[in-house]
Design a protein around this motif. Structure first.
Motif, PDB file in Angstrom:
ATOM      1  N   LEU A  65      56.374  20.678  36.402  1.00 51.15           N
ATOM      2  CA  LEU A  65      56.721  21.842  37.211  1.00 51.15           C
ATOM      3  C   LEU A  65      57.643  22.785  36.438  1.00 51.15           C
ATOM      4  O   LEU A  65      57.478  24.008  36.479  1.00 51.15           O
ATOM      5  N   SER A  66      58.604  22.218  35.720  1.00 51.08           N
ATOM      6  CA  SER A  66      59.534  23.038  34.940  1.00 51.08           C
ATOM      7  C   SER A  66      58.801  23.834  33.861  1.00 51.08           C
ATOM      8  O   SER A  66      59.130  25.002  33.603  1.00 51.08           O
ATOM      9  N   LYS A  67      57.801  23.224  33.249  1.00 46.53           N
ATOM     10  CA  LYS A  67      57.007  23.927  32.244  1.00 46.53           C
ATOM     11  C   LYS A  67      56.256  25.098  32.868  1.00 46.53           C
ATOM     12  O   LYS A  67      56.103  26.155  32.255  1.00 46.53           O
ATOM     13  N   LYS A  68      55.783  24.894  34.097  1.00 45.20           N
ATOM     14  CA  LYS A  68      55.097  25.984  34.793  1.00 45.20           C
ATOM     15  C   LYS A  68      56.057  27.153  35.048  1.00 45.20           C
ATOM     16  O   LYS A  68      55.672  28.322  34.924  1.00 45.20           O
ATOM     17  N   LEU A  69      57.293  26.821  35.401  1.00 47.22           N
ATOM     18  CA  LEU A  69      58.277  27.878  35.632  1.00 47.22           C
ATOM     19  C   LEU A  69      58.591  28.631  34.342  1.00 47.22           C
ATOM     20  O   LEU A  69      58.758  29.858  34.356  1.00 47.22           O
ATOM     21  N   ILE A  70      58.657  27.902  33.235  1.00 47.10           N
ATOM     22  CA  ILE A  70      58.904  28.554  31.950  1.00 47.10           C
ATOM     23  C   ILE A  70      57.748  29.500  31.606  1.00 47.10           C
ATOM     24  O   ILE A  70      57.959  30.619  31.130  1.00 47.10           O
ATOM     25  N   GLN A  71      56.526  29.049  31.889  1.00 46.73           N
ATOM     26  CA  GLN A  71      55.362  29.899  31.630  1.00 46.73           C
ATOM     27  C   GLN A  71      55.397  31.172  32.470  1.00 46.73           C
ATOM     28  O   GLN A  71      54.858  32.201  32.064  1.00 46.73           O
ATOM     29  N   ARG A  72      56.050  31.078  33.631  1.00 47.01           N
ATOM     30  CA  ARG A  72      56.202  32.248  34.485  1.00 47.01           C
ATOM     31  C   ARG A  72      57.478  33.020  34.147  1.00 47.01           C
ATOM     32  O   ARG A  72      57.957  33.817  34.944  1.00 47.01           O
ATOM     33  N   LYS A  73      58.042  32.732  33.002  1.00 45.88           N
ATOM     34  CA  LYS A  73      59.245  33.396  32.505  1.00 45.88           C
ATOM     35  C   LYS A  73      60.471  33.131  33.380  1.00 45.88           C
ATOM     36  O   LYS A  73      61.286  34.008  33.647  1.00 45.88           O
ATOM     37  N   LYS A  74      60.539  31.846  33.851  1.00 45.38           N
ATOM     38  CA  LYS A  74      61.708  31.401  34.612  1.00 45.38           C
ATOM     39  C   LYS A  74      62.060  32.380  35.740  1.00 45.38           C
ATOM     40  O   LYS A  74      63.050  33.112  35.669  1.00 45.38           O
ATOM     41  N   ILE A  75      61.245  32.369  36.735  1.00 40.49           N
ATOM     42  CA  ILE A  75      61.463  33.237  37.889  1.00 40.49           C
ATOM     43  C   ILE A  75      62.908  33.082  38.373  1.00 40.49           C
ATOM     44  O   ILE A  75      63.384  31.965  38.578  1.00 40.49           O
ATOM     45  N   PRO A  76      63.644  34.184  38.554  1.00 39.98           N
ATOM     46  CA  PRO A  76      65.067  34.100  38.951  1.00 39.98           C
ATOM     47  C   PRO A  76      65.260  33.306  40.246  1.00 39.98           C
ATOM     48  O   PRO A  76      64.438  33.363  41.160  1.00 39.98           O
ATOM     49  N   ARG A  77      66.339  32.539  40.279  1.00 36.68           N
ATOM     50  CA  ARG A  77      66.788  31.810  41.475  1.00 36.68           C
ATOM     51  C   ARG A  77      65.809  30.708  41.904  1.00 36.68           C
ATOM     52  O   ARG A  77      65.788  30.309  43.063  1.00 36.68           O
ATOM     53  N   VAL A  78      65.004  30.226  40.985  1.00 32.56           N
ATOM     54  CA  VAL A  78      64.101  29.123  41.270  1.00 32.56           C
ATOM     55  C   VAL A  78      64.350  28.019  40.259  1.00 32.56           C
ATOM     56  O   VAL A  78      64.405  28.268  39.055  1.00 32.56           O
ATOM     57  N   ARG A  79      64.539  26.783  40.756  1.00 37.83           N
ATOM     58  CA  ARG A  79      64.772  25.672  39.842  1.00 37.83           C
ATOM     59  C   ARG A  79      64.059  24.423  40.323  1.00 37.83           C
ATOM     60  O   ARG A  79      63.717  24.298  41.507  1.00 37.83           O
ATOM     61  N   ALA A  80      63.837  23.514  39.398  1.00 32.96           N
ATOM     62  CA  ALA A  80      63.182  22.242  39.694  1.00 32.96           C
ATOM     63  C   ALA A  80      64.124  21.110  39.310  1.00 32.96           C
ATOM     64  O   ALA A  80      64.675  21.106  38.204  1.00 32.96           O
ATOM     65  N   VAL A  81      64.317  20.147  40.224  1.00 34.85           N
ATOM     66  CA  VAL A  81      65.284  19.072  39.984  1.00 34.85           C
ATOM     67  C   VAL A  81      64.687  17.726  40.368  1.00 34.85           C
ATOM     68  O   VAL A  81      63.833  17.630  41.260  1.00 34.85           O
ATOM     69  N   VAL A  82      65.142  16.688  39.688  1.00 34.14           N
ATOM     70  CA  VAL A  82      64.812  15.310  40.074  1.00 34.14           C
ATOM     71  C   VAL A  82      65.793  14.888  41.159  1.00 34.14           C
ATOM     72  O   VAL A  82      67.009  14.975  40.976  1.00 34.14           O
ATOM     73  N   ALA A  83      65.257  14.471  42.308  1.00 33.37           N
ATOM     74  CA  ALA A  83      66.135  14.116  43.429  1.00 33.37           C
ATOM     75  C   ALA A  83      65.418  13.162  44.376  1.00 33.37           C
ATOM     76  O   ALA A  83      64.192  13.207  44.520  1.00 33.37           O
ATOM     77  N   ASP A  84      66.197  12.302  45.004  1.00 35.82           N
ATOM     78  CA  ASP A  84      65.707  11.324  45.967  1.00 35.82           C
ATOM     79  C   ASP A  84      65.997  11.834  47.371  1.00 35.82           C
ATOM     80  O   ASP A  84      67.154  12.131  47.696  1.00 35.82           O
ATOM     81  N   MET A  85      65.000  11.931  48.218  1.00 35.23           N
ATOM     82  CA  MET A  85      65.175  12.427  49.582  1.00 35.23           C
ATOM     83  C   MET A  85      66.132  11.571  50.395  1.00 35.23           C
ATOM     84  O   MET A  85      66.725  12.036  51.354  1.00 35.23           O
ATOM     85  N   ARG A  86      66.261  10.301  50.013  1.00 34.27           N
ATOM     86  CA  ARG A  86      67.110   9.380  50.768  1.00 34.27           C
ATOM     87  C   ARG A  86      68.580   9.478  50.374  1.00 34.27           C
ATOM     88  O   ARG A  86      69.446   8.914  51.061  1.00 34.27           O
ATOM     89  N   ASP A  87      68.854  10.155  49.269  1.00 34.55           N
ATOM     90  CA  ASP A  87      70.230  10.248  48.759  1.00 34.55           C
ATOM     91  C   ASP A  87      70.396  11.601  48.084  1.00 34.55           C
ATOM     92  O   ASP A  87      70.666  11.693  46.891  1.00 34.55           O
ATOM     93  N   LEU A  88      70.248  12.641  48.874  1.00 34.63           N
ATOM     94  CA  LEU A  88      70.177  13.999  48.345  1.00 34.63           C
ATOM     95  C   LEU A  88      71.544  14.670  48.404  1.00 34.63           C
ATOM     96  O   LEU A  88      72.231  14.603  49.415  1.00 34.63           O
TER      97      LEU A  88
END
Length: 262
Positions: A70-93
């Motif tokens: 997903l992060s690579k896709k965002l880079i290909q889109r020239k890092k759309i402002p205010r959008v980020r991708a993170v590794v996170a667990d829904m149970r401990d967010l």
């Protein structure tokens, strides 16, 4: 045949999970007062189109391989402002911010098999939901007799006998390679266990074979209602389909819109 963990499936996620029937429904939730959005679990970015809405968006998934793609896709889109991708667990967010819209789409909620896990997820969602925000939880019942196929999770076939293999995906990866997926399921108490067997082929040549597993929980709507409201959240609206059809207790799908109690 090699056993490959869920992360290895990330490379084919866009092909395997090419589901977009909920896109217009989700888009309808992005109203002018929605400034921040959390899409969890995001996979490799099935809802990446949200990045074009101009909102501040976090895409989150437990699997690092999904977020890497997903992060690579965002880079290909020239890092759309205010959008980020993170590794996170829904149970401990703990993202350190609140969201006007949180999306748990197309049966992802069913992956939590124990009540304490479900409550942990809902507690985290409540803590990250803004005062007037909405949490979308989209689930289907996994009943073996009453479901119509169009309302089931993509891997589930209510007419398939337990233990019987079925080829349910044959899709092109590119102009010469194809992904074949076979699935079998087994109902045990309130859980459905899935085994997946994959082959990636070029013409008649096997390139790779691998397996993976998934467990989804079977709910009743009354049990879901109790779990949701027990965490201090309130069910604001619910629908039986992506056309906002009126929900009934014999509906095979429920799309919850949940918020803070008044």
């Amino acid at each position: 045949m090699d056993m490959i963990d869920y992360g290895m499936r990330a490379r084919h996620y866009d092909i395997e999970y090419s589901f977009n029937k909920d896109k217009d429904f989700i888009a309808s939730l992005v109203t002018p007062n929605v400034r921040t959005i959390l899409d969890i679990p995001s996979g490799t970015g099935r809802n990446l189109w949200l990045a074009e809405t101009g909102r501040e968006i976090v895409f989150a998934d437990l699997e690092p391989a999904m977020i890497e793609i997903l992060s690579k896709k965002l880079i290909q889109r020239k890092k759309i402002p205010r959008v980020r991708a993170v590794v996170a667990d829904m149970r401990d967010l703990d993202l350190g911010m609140k969201f006007d819209l949180i999306i748990i789409s197309h049966d992802a909620f069913l992956m939590f098999s124990k009540d304490d896990e479900v409550k942990a997820v809902l507690d985290c969602m409540q803590q990250h939901l803004s005062s007037s925000g909405r949490l979308m939880i989209d689930v289907s019942l996994l009943e073996s007799t009453s479901l119509s196929l169009q309302n089931t999770p993509m891997c589930y076939d209510p007419e398939l006998p337990d233990g019987k293999w079925k080829t349910d995906i044959v899709r092109a990866l590119d102009h010469e390679s194809f992904l074949f997926r076979r699935t079998r399921q087994k109902h045990i108490a309130d859980l459905v266990h899935f085994d997946f067997s994959y082959q990636v082929k070029t013409n008649e040549t096997d390139l790779q074979e691998y397996k993976s597993k998934l467990v989804l929980r079977r709910y009743t709507y009354s049990a879901l209602d109790i779990l949701i409201t027990s965490t201090g959240l309130e069910i604001k609206e619910r629908f039986c389909d992506y056309d906002r059809g009126s929900f009934r207790h014999d509906s095979t799908r429920c799309i919850y819109l949940v918020g803070h109690e008044k």
